[in-house]
Design a protein around this motif. Structure first.
Motif, mmCIF file in Angstrom:
data_model
loop_
_atom_site.group_PDB
_atom_site.id
_atom_site.type_symbol
_atom_site.label_atom_id
_atom_site.label_comp_id
_atom_site.label_asym_id
_atom_site.label_seq_id
_atom_site.Cartn_x
_atom_site.Cartn_y
_atom_site.Cartn_z
ATOM 1 N N ASP A 139 0.962 -1.453 -0.096
ATOM 2 C CA ASP A 139 -0.013 -0.072 -0.204
ATOM 3 C C ASP A 139 0.858 1.191 -0.044
ATOM 4 O OD1 ASP A 139 -2.331 -1.370 0.086
ATOM 5 O OD2 ASP A 139 -2.470 -1.414 2.331
ATOM 6 N N ILE A 140 1.959 1.098 0.718
ATOM 7 C CA ILE A 140 2.719 2.589 0.945
ATOM 8 C C ILE A 140 3.587 2.660 -0.508
ATOM 9 C CG2 ILE A 140 5.034 3.080 2.102
ATOM 10 C CD1 ILE A 140 3.713 2.053 4.644
ATOM 11 N N LEU A 141 4.107 1.558 -1.046
ATOM 12 C CA LEU A 141 4.719 1.598 -2.159
ATOM 13 C C LEU A 141 3.899 2.248 -3.392
ATOM 14 C CD1 LEU A 141 6.855 -1.673 -2.559
ATOM 15 C CD2 LEU A 141 7.620 0.526 -1.903
ATOM 16 N N LYS A 142 2.506 1.832 -3.253
ATOM 17 C CA LYS A 142 1.352 2.277 -4.143
ATOM 18 C C LYS A 142 1.320 4.006 -4.306
ATOM 19 C CE LYS A 142 -2.956 2.096 -6.297
ATOM 20 N NZ LYS A 142 -3.403 3.352 -6.308
ATOM 21 N N ASP A 143 1.462 4.484 -2.827
ATOM 22 C CA ASP A 143 1.291 5.727 -2.654
ATOM 23 C C ASP A 143 2.670 6.404 -3.437
ATOM 24 O OD1 ASP A 143 -1.039 5.562 -1.306
ATOM 25 O OD2 ASP A 143 0.093 5.491 0.691
ATOM 26 N N HIS A 144 3.677 6.003 -3.425
ATOM 27 C CA HIS A 144 4.862 6.679 -4.002
ATOM 28 C C HIS A 144 4.951 6.546 -5.554
ATOM 29 C CE1 HIS A 144 7.453 7.818 -0.400
ATOM 30 N NE2 HIS A 144 6.647 6.574 0.427
ATOM 31 N N ILE A 145 4.454 5.399 -5.949
ATOM 32 C CA ILE A 145 4.305 5.130 -7.326
ATOM 33 C C ILE A 145 3.336 6.234 -7.980
ATOM 34 C CG2 ILE A 145 3.816 3.490 -9.203
ATOM 35 C CD1 ILE A 145 4.810 1.355 -7.638
ATOM 36 N N ASP A 146 2.117 6.373 -7.245
ATOM 37 C CA ASP A 146 1.173 7.267 -7.692
ATOM 38 C C ASP A 146 1.655 8.676 -7.716
ATOM 39 O OD1 ASP A 146 -0.865 5.460 -7.803
ATOM 40 O OD2 ASP A 146 -1.824 5.880 -5.999
ATOM 41 N N SER A 170 5.836 -7.068 -4.162
ATOM 42 C CA SER A 170 5.736 -6.670 -5.566
ATOM 43 C C SER A 170 4.539 -7.078 -6.638
ATOM 44 C CB SER A 170 6.937 -7.159 -6.477
ATOM 45 O OG SER A 170 8.141 -6.993 -5.799
ATOM 46 N N GLY A 171 4.003 -8.451 -6.236
ATOM 47 C CA GLY A 171 2.889 -8.776 -6.850
ATOM 48 C C GLY A 171 1.660 -8.064 -6.157
ATOM 49 N N PHE A 172 1.630 -7.647 -5.063
ATOM 50 C CA PHE A 172 0.566 -6.985 -4.372
ATOM 51 C C PHE A 172 0.596 -5.643 -5.173
ATOM 52 C CE2 PHE A 172 0.820 -9.826 -0.286
ATOM 53 C CZ PHE A 172 0.233 -10.646 -1.132
ATOM 54 N N VAL A 173 1.602 -4.925 -5.274
ATOM 55 C CA VAL A 173 1.629 -3.692 -5.828
ATOM 56 C C VAL A 173 1.052 -3.974 -7.338
ATOM 57 C CG1 VAL A 173 3.031 -1.833 -6.811
ATOM 58 C CG2 VAL A 173 3.448 -2.883 -4.789
ATOM 59 N N GLY A 174 1.427 -4.672 -7.900
ATOM 60 C CA GLY A 174 0.979 -4.774 -9.448
ATOM 61 C C GLY A 174 -0.534 -5.137 -9.544
ATOM 62 N N LYS A 175 -0.996 -5.788 -8.593
ATOM 63 C CA LYS A 175 -2.604 -6.239 -8.630
ATOM 64 C C LYS A 175 -3.465 -4.862 -8.609
ATOM 65 C CE LYS A 175 -1.895 -10.571 -6.346
ATOM 66 N NZ LYS A 175 -1.743 -11.379 -7.419
ATOM 67 N N MET A 176 -2.644 -3.979 -7.777
ATOM 68 C CA MET A 176 -3.464 -2.533 -7.363
ATOM 69 C C MET A 176 -3.420 -1.960 -8.741
ATOM 70 S SD MET A 176 -2.571 -1.540 -3.619
ATOM 71 C CE MET A 176 -0.685 -2.375 -3.278
ATOM 72 N N TYR A 177 -2.670 -2.037 -9.798
ATOM 73 C CA TYR A 177 -2.678 -1.391 -11.044
ATOM 74 C C TYR A 177 -3.061 -2.381 -11.998
ATOM 75 C CZ TYR A 177 0.205 2.287 -8.788
ATOM 76 O OH TYR A 177 0.526 3.241 -7.913
ATOM 77 N N ASN A 178 -3.752 -3.513 -11.778
ATOM 78 C CA ASN A 178 -4.167 -4.330 -12.710
ATOM 79 C C ASN A 178 -3.235 -5.160 -13.614
ATOM 80 O OD1 ASN A 178 -6.865 -3.984 -11.529
ATOM 81 N ND2 ASN A 178 -7.089 -1.822 -12.573
ATOM 82 N N GLY A 179 -2.148 -5.211 -13.157
ATOM 83 C CA GLY A 179 -1.179 -5.843 -13.977
ATOM 84 C C GLY A 179 -0.614 -4.919 -15.055
#
Length: 480
Positions: A139-146, A170-179
């Motif tokens: 979740d935290i990594l997604k915030d930074h990628i956003d 890494s897989g969990f991050v990828g899922k949040m961007y639908n691959g």
């Protein structure tokens, strides 16, 4: 698997005592260095994102939410951004491979390399506690990628390298961007608590545009089944050569196989050492040479492990289903490369002969490298071509002598001879390498026969006598 993990924790608990180091502020940010006291007490999750570029290759900036200076100073939207995420840390020490992988990545490309330091959270004696924090890290990594996307980055440019638990993060991050992120590399994804889980609870090939996975400890700390578009299994994915075989070797017994995936990946960053792999159903078929013709797999030939595996992306993701397993063997020490050659035989014996081949190559300076093709006996039949996979620990620019021995492996009984119409030695990875041939000779059993190598195009014996495939050969002129 879990008993072995528990043994490892007991070893660290009983045998390692580290002094507590006070936190300090430094201009160059460093990976969090904890100790066994922290592991015993457990650690709350806190993440630092350490950014390295060619402009600060030895002095990391920290991309935390409050620190916009490092972001503006070092991060560049035009570059590929590579996240490196570690796994469980039972003693709190930094990963031994961390500095090397950063340096090697920046030596081959101008990237934003971001080390995801979640050592506070991963450091605990209780593996379950660390594993339970994986989704929060994602979740935290997604915030930074956003934030990066808002500054002009593209999802195509995001590349995540995850080690053990880091692979699933890494897989969990990828899922949040639908691959939609560019690529994920999983280095021996963690097995305990993840084996048998559905795709939404672990790394899966749909988590990025391309997912490649290295499995080096499937019988203990790693994940056994395929997870990516291509899954690499060095030495079958279990015991890695050069790793300890007993607990008497200490901590290396528990972590060596698991960590080997990382060191193999780093070896791929050395262009003089391409780790060639072979798509195959299983390790046994690879070992007996059933998967040696990579041109049937892809016009690019055999896929390579590591950083450059994405050269095969388009072919791999277009398959239905888009999954491939690849097997290979390695040497026991860095850079781990083994050089694969195809050894083709066309024989003339009227009766089939089953046996084993040993081949030695000698350089002009007298260095010798040997390959014993002793996995399973090969069967040689009249006028049929048999292709064997020879593996050498050295690659010679020039070969001054080739030595070959045939044996049936039997101690008693009559000795046999293998009557060879043509033997051909060709590189599995380098199609431009000169192919060497030898024609019309006999291999007495258990006798090493030496040859001066002859480039195939320099001899017209085979084609003039037998045609390109040997089908016209006058076998009746040869002894039985």
């Amino acid at each position: 698997m879990l008993p072995r993990l528990c043994l490892g924790l007991c070893f660290f608990l009983c045998c390692h005592i580290y002094p507590v180091k006070p936190d300090s502020e430094e201009t160059c940010h460093e990976f969090t260095d904890l100790d066994l006291h922290h592991a015993i007490a457990g650690t709350d999750l806190h993440i630092k994102l350490l950014i390295y570029t060619r402009n600060n290759i030895n002095c990391a900036g920290d991309l935390n939410k409050e620190n916009t200076t490092a972001f503006e100073k070092y991060w560049d939207a035009s570059r590929k951004t590579i996240f490196i995420t570690h796994g469980y840390r039972p003693t709190g020490s930094p990963p031994v491979w961390l500095d090397e992988i950063v340096q090697k990545l920046l030596s081959i490309g101008d990237f934003n390399v971001i080390v995801v330091d979640w050592n506070r959270g991963a450091t605990t004696l209780i593996y379950h506690n660390a594993a339970g924090k994986c989704r929060k890290v994602a979740d935290i990594l997604k915030d930074h990628i956003d934030k990066m996307l808002a500054k002009g980055a593209s999802l195509d440019s995001i590349y995540m390298i995850g080690v053990s638990l880091g692979a699933h993060i890494s897989g969990f991050v990828g899922k949040m961007y639908n691959g939609s992120i560019g690529r994920i590399t999983g280095l021996d994804p963690a097995g305990p608590l993840f084996n048998g889980k559905p795709p939404e609870d672990r790394l899966h090939y749909s988590d990025a545009q391309f997912v490649d996975v290295v499995h080096s400890d499937i019988d203990a700390l790693g994940y056994r089944e395929a997870l990516g578009n291509i899954d690499f299994y060095p030495n079958g994915g279990t015991d890695q050569p050069g790793c300890p075989k007993t607990i008497l070797s200490g901590s290396e017994y528990f972590k060596c196989d698991h960590q080997r995936s990382v060191f193999l990946y780093m070896a791929s960053l050395n262009e003089s050492c391409s780790v060639v792999t072979f798509p195959c159903e299983n390790y046994t078929d690879y070992r007996i040479g059933k998967c040696v013709d990579c041109q049937m797999f892809n016009p690019l030939g055999c896929p390579v492990l590591g950083f450059y595996a994405d050269k095969w992306k388009d072919y791999l993701v277009a398959k239905d289903p888009p999954v491939t397993k690849a097997f290979f063997d390695t040497a026991s020490a860095k850079p781990f490369c083994i050089f694969h050659y195809f050894l083709d035989f066309i024989t003339l014996n009227e009766e089939p002969r089953s046996g084993y081949i040993t081949i030695k190559l000698e350089s002009p300076s007298g260095n010798v490298t040997e390959s014993k093709l002793d996995q399973d006996a090969a069967t040689f039949e009249q006028n049929n071509e048999v292709t064997l996979l020879a593996k050498f620990h050295q690659e010679f620019e020039e070969i001054s002598k080739v030595s070959v021995k045939f044996t049936t492996g039997t101690v008693v009984g009559p000795k046999h001879k293998l009557r060879v119409l043509r033997m051909r030695l060709r590189s599995a990875f380098n199609p431009d390498r000169e192919i060497l041939c030898r024609y019309d000779f006999v291999l007495p059993e258990n006798v090493e026969v030496d040859f001066l190598p002859v480039p195939c195009q320099n001899s017209n014996f085979f084609t003039s006598c037998c045609g390109e495939d040997g089908g016209k050969c006058p076998v009746t002129q040869h002894p039985k």
